[in-house]
Design an enzyme around this catalytic site. Structure first.
Site, PDB file in Angstrom:
ATOM      1  N   ALA A 101      -9.036  33.628  29.598  1.00 40.09           N
ATOM      2  CA  ALA A 101      -8.409  32.780  28.587  1.00 40.09           C
ATOM      3  C   ALA A 101      -8.121  31.424  29.228  1.00 40.09           C
ATOM      4  CB  ALA A 101      -7.121  33.410  28.067  1.00 40.09           C
ATOM      5  N   LYS A 102      -7.778  30.456  28.417  1.00 35.30           N
ATOM      6  CA  LYS A 102      -7.348  29.152  28.920  1.00 35.30           C
ATOM      7  C   LYS A 102      -6.568  28.460  27.820  1.00 35.30           C
ATOM      8  CE  LYS A 102      -7.876  26.834  32.826  1.00 35.30           C
ATOM      9  NZ  LYS A 102      -7.890  27.446  34.175  1.00 35.30           N
ATOM     10  N   GLY A 103      -5.657  27.590  28.225  1.00 40.90           N
ATOM     11  CA  GLY A 103      -4.878  26.847  27.245  1.00 40.90           C
ATOM     12  C   GLY A 103      -4.670  25.423  27.694  1.00 40.90           C
TER      13      GLY A 103
END
Length: 411
Positions: A101-103
């Protein structure tokens, strides 16, 4: 070619090498979930300002999704998508039980006060708290964020879900952070470098190094290389660059930067153009900053024999091709900078167990994981007669594909 296109290209090449069927290939490429939120906060002067935040949850076949949150003005959905996908393959290469994931939030942290950053972080957490979780998606720091940012996320998340120290990693030690986490990515880079050099009968103490980027990762890599007898002859960051053919005094340079906030005016080296660090005469080049710094404009001029990708996607595909034709050995990002997420995994394990490790154990386990991953990567390269980059992608994609198939998700 942007980061997402390059990442997709590498994935498709790995899928072809592995002979994945088209249905499974498509399934692995499409993110599990893309989240886009508006975060409106009052500034210190009372005016309202809005920022756009993203969280891309790419894949969870091998475990909870894992990836950092970055604060940077150029954050957009394509970049976050690419980085989330890279995290899926990176955690698989490291063989830790996570997905990717990444944000990020499109903002300029230096233009915001500490209280404004706190409000922004808390609003972002309020918007995504029901979509992250200890066994779902575990954020961590990235560019523009740090342990304090994670402390705010932990506190805000805990208001909704009760005390949950394992919801983020890279936290302050006093809130359940792991010893050794601050140095983990840089230390992992050095362990990866040692593993690669050993294959060529070389040792850090006999080589010269140029390091592009002197933030957390670059500074720790430089410090640890210096301690091992390596000669760091050029260093750059956003404030400038310094060089010394006899080797920079890294402890003194670190003290100088802490005191002045910049590299220039350091008495132990000569000023140089920041861009020249990438093409400086050295044995090993370690890019530790932004993506795309090695491209078709400068690749022909790179003089290093080895490139260790401590940054995410520092080499674009055109440069990759040029550098490989020159015989330069590139250790890819999805392996080389996996030390950070590996120690994040150790932190998560410690939080769940409620049992903290000493720093010696953290570093010992990190070396074990990085060394084992390198040998798995090397074996994949030998099996498929491919580059280290493609070997890493093939290793990661293969592990995720197997988990996906075992779950019955490819149908």
């Amino acid at each position: 070619m942007n980061a997402l296109a390059a990442t997709n290209r590498n994935f498709r090449q790995a899928a072809r090498i592995l002979g994945l069927d088209s249905k499974l290939e498509k399934s692995l490429l499409i993110p599990f979930r893309e989240i886009k939120v508006e975060c409106t906060i009052p500034k210190d002067d009372g005016t309202l300002v809005s920022y756009v935040g993203f969280r891309v949850q790419h894949d969870n076949a091998r475990g909870p999704m894992k990836g950092g949150i970055r604060y940077h003005p150029e954050v957009d959905l394509d970049e976050v998508n690419a980085l989330a996908q890279l995290m899926t393959w990176k955690t698989a290469v490291a063989d830790i039980p996570y997905g990717g994931a990444k944000g990020g939030i499109g903002c300029k942290p230096k233009d915001l006060s500490k209280s404004e950053l706190e409000r922004l972080t808390r609003v972002f957490t309020q918007k995504i708290h029901d979509l992250i979780g200890i066994n779902t998606d575990v954020p961590a720091p990235d560019m523009g964020t740090n342990a304090q940012t994670m402390a705010w996320i932990l506190d805000e998340y805990s208001k909704f879900h009760g005390h949950s120290p394992a919801i983020v990693t890279g936290k302050p030690i006093d809130l359940g952070g792991s010893l050794g986490r601050e140095a983990a990515t840089g230390r992992g880079v050095v362990y990866a470098t040692e593993a690669l050099l050993a294959e060529y009968g070389k040792n850090i103490k006999d080589l010269t190094f140029a390091i592009q980027g002197f933030g957390n990762v670059g500074a720790w890599a430089a410090k640890l290389i210096h301690e091992r007898g390596g000669k760091v002859i050029a260093v750059s960051d956003i404030t400038g660059a310094v060089k010394n053919p006899n080797g920079l005094d890294i402890p003194a340079l670190l003290n100088h930067k802490e005191a002045t906030g910049k590299l220039i005016d350091f008495s132990g080296g000569d000023v140089m153009n920041s861009d020249e660090v990438l093409t400086h005469e050295c044995d090993v080049l370690i890019p530790c900053a932004l993506g795309g710094v090695l491209n078709r404009e400068n690749a022909d001029n790179v003089k290093a024999k080895f490139i260790i990708e401590a940054a995410n996607h520092p080499t674009d595909p055109e440069a990759d091709e040029i550098l490989c034709k020159k015989g330069i050995v590139i250790l890819p990002d999805i392996y080389a900078n996996a030390g950070g997420v590996t120690v994040s995994y150790f932190e998560w394990v410690q939080n769940i167990q409620g049992f903290m490790w000493d720093e010696e154990k953290v570093n010992r386990e990190l070396r074990k994981y990085m060394t084992k991953a390198f040998h798995n990567l090397k074996n994949m390269c030998q099996s498929h007669n491919c580059s280290l980059r493609m070997g890493a992608f093939t290793l990661g994609v293969n592990r995720v594909a197997r988990a996906t198939t075992l779950r019955g998700w490819e149908a």
